[in-house]
Design a protein around this motif. Structure first.
Motif, PDB file in Angstrom:
ATOM      1  N   ARG A   1       0.840  -1.200   0.000  1.00  0.00           N
ATOM      2  CA  ARG A   1       0.000   0.000   0.000  1.00  0.00           C
ATOM      3  C   ARG A   1       0.876   1.252   0.000  1.00  0.00           C
ATOM      4  N   PHE A   2       0.317   2.313  -0.555  1.00  0.00           N
ATOM      5  CA  PHE A   2       0.931   3.625  -0.443  1.00  0.00           C
ATOM      6  C   PHE A   2      -0.191   4.653  -0.362  1.00  0.00           C
ATOM      7  N   PRO A   3       0.052   5.772   0.290  1.00  0.00           N
ATOM      8  CA  PRO A   3      -1.026   6.751   0.488  1.00  0.00           C
ATOM      9  C   PRO A   3      -1.390   7.475  -0.810  1.00  0.00           C
TER      10      PRO A   3
ATOM     11  N   HIS B   1       7.324  13.846   1.498  1.00  0.00           N
ATOM     12  CA  HIS B   1       5.979  13.838   2.049  1.00  0.00           C
ATOM     13  C   HIS B   1       5.922  12.900   3.260  1.00  0.00           C
ATOM     14  N   PRO B   2       5.534  13.405   4.443  1.00  0.00           N
ATOM     15  CA  PRO B   2       5.554  12.582   5.664  1.00  0.00           C
ATOM     16  C   PRO B   2       4.734  11.296   5.569  1.00  0.00           C
TER      17      PRO B   2
ATOM     18  N   ILE C   1       6.398   7.573   5.885  1.00  0.00           N
ATOM     19  CA  ILE C   1       5.967   6.647   6.945  1.00  0.00           C
ATOM     20  C   ILE C   1       5.489   5.329   6.338  1.00  0.00           C
ATOM     21  N   GLN C   2       4.672   5.398   5.279  1.00  0.00           N
ATOM     22  CA  GLN C   2       4.184   4.175   4.639  1.00  0.00           C
ATOM     23  C   GLN C   2       5.332   3.389   4.015  1.00  0.00           C
ATOM     24  N   LEU C   3       6.295   4.100   3.445  1.00  0.00           N
ATOM     25  CA  LEU C   3       7.462   3.438   2.858  1.00  0.00           C
ATOM     26  C   LEU C   3       8.241   2.676   3.937  1.00  0.00           C
TER      27      LEU C   3
ATOM     28  N   TRP D   1      14.972   8.414   4.284  1.00  0.00           N
ATOM     29  CA  TRP D   1      15.243   9.748   4.793  1.00  0.00           C
ATOM     30  C   TRP D   1      14.032  10.604   4.452  1.00  0.00           C
ATOM     31  N   ALA D   2      13.323  11.035   5.472  1.00  0.00           N
ATOM     32  CA  ALA D   2      12.104  11.827   5.282  1.00  0.00           C
ATOM     33  C   ALA D   2      12.475  13.304   5.259  1.00  0.00           C
ATOM     34  N   GLY D   3      12.627  13.828   4.065  1.00  0.00           N
ATOM     35  CA  GLY D   3      12.992  15.238   3.930  1.00  0.00           C
ATOM     36  C   GLY D   3      13.234  15.579   2.474  1.00  0.00           C
TER      37      GLY D   3
END
Length: 183
Positions: A22-24, A81-82, A86-88, A103-105
């Motif tokens: 899944r992914f958002p 994208h947060p 997170i889903q990743l 890396w979330a940024g």
């Protein structure tokens, strides 16, 4: 409280072949289509195993996860994208992918601060944001490195002189190309 809508992607080949993740449903997030991924990984069939991979602008992580499934040594995912990041991370945990980091940024900031070379780089930034050229300019690559790019047909990126095109395809909406660094 209602959950935000999600979509699915299917891993095409390798260890996790046919797994669905899944992914958002995030504005601008468009995983590379199955048939395009199949073409890309046919192009890369002898280059992924053991490679250090960077999936910049990762989104759903489709390209980097496909590389991990096919034997990449490790993958760094960059996603701004947060919800997508997170889903990743959750998807990598579900797959027990221990050779991956998210890396979330901002990918451009990360590229400027981390000039480490990779064997294979996926550059598939969100369309309409003018991120491809700055990402190309920020990369540090050694001879032999491979770079996959996917971008809108209306763009005309300035490719570095030492990037030799190996393969390419163009549709009405987008182009995808594979380059190798020559020197």
């Amino acid at each position: 409280m209602s959950k935000s809508p999600t979509q699915q992607l299917r891993i095409i080949g390798g260890e996790w072949r046919s797994r669905r993740l899944r992914f958002p449903a995030v504005d601008g997030l468009r995983p590379t289509m199955d048939r395009v991924r199949e073409t890309i990984f046919n192009w890369l069939q002898f280059d992924v195993a053991g490679a250090r991979v960077l999936d910049a602008f990762a989104g759903s992580g489709a390209l980097g996860i496909e590389a991990l499934s096919r034997g990449a040594k490790d993958v760094v995912f960059l996603e701004k994208h947060p919800k997508a990041a997170i889903q990743l991370k959750d998807n990598l945990g579900t797959l027990n992918a221990t050779h991956a980091q998210v890396w979330a940024g901002d990918a451009l900031l990360w590229l400027q601060q981390n000039p480490q070379p990779f064997d294979l780089v996926f550059l598939d930034p969100p369309f309409g944001k003018n991120l491809l050229q700055p990402a190309i300019d920020a990369l540090t690559l050694l001879p032999g490195a491979l770079i996959y790019t996917e971008y809108e047909t209306v763009l005309a990126p300035a490719w570095p002189a030492n990037w030799q095109e190996r393969k390419s395809k163009t549709t009405k909406e987008f182009c995808f190309r594979l380059f190798v660094v020559t020197d």
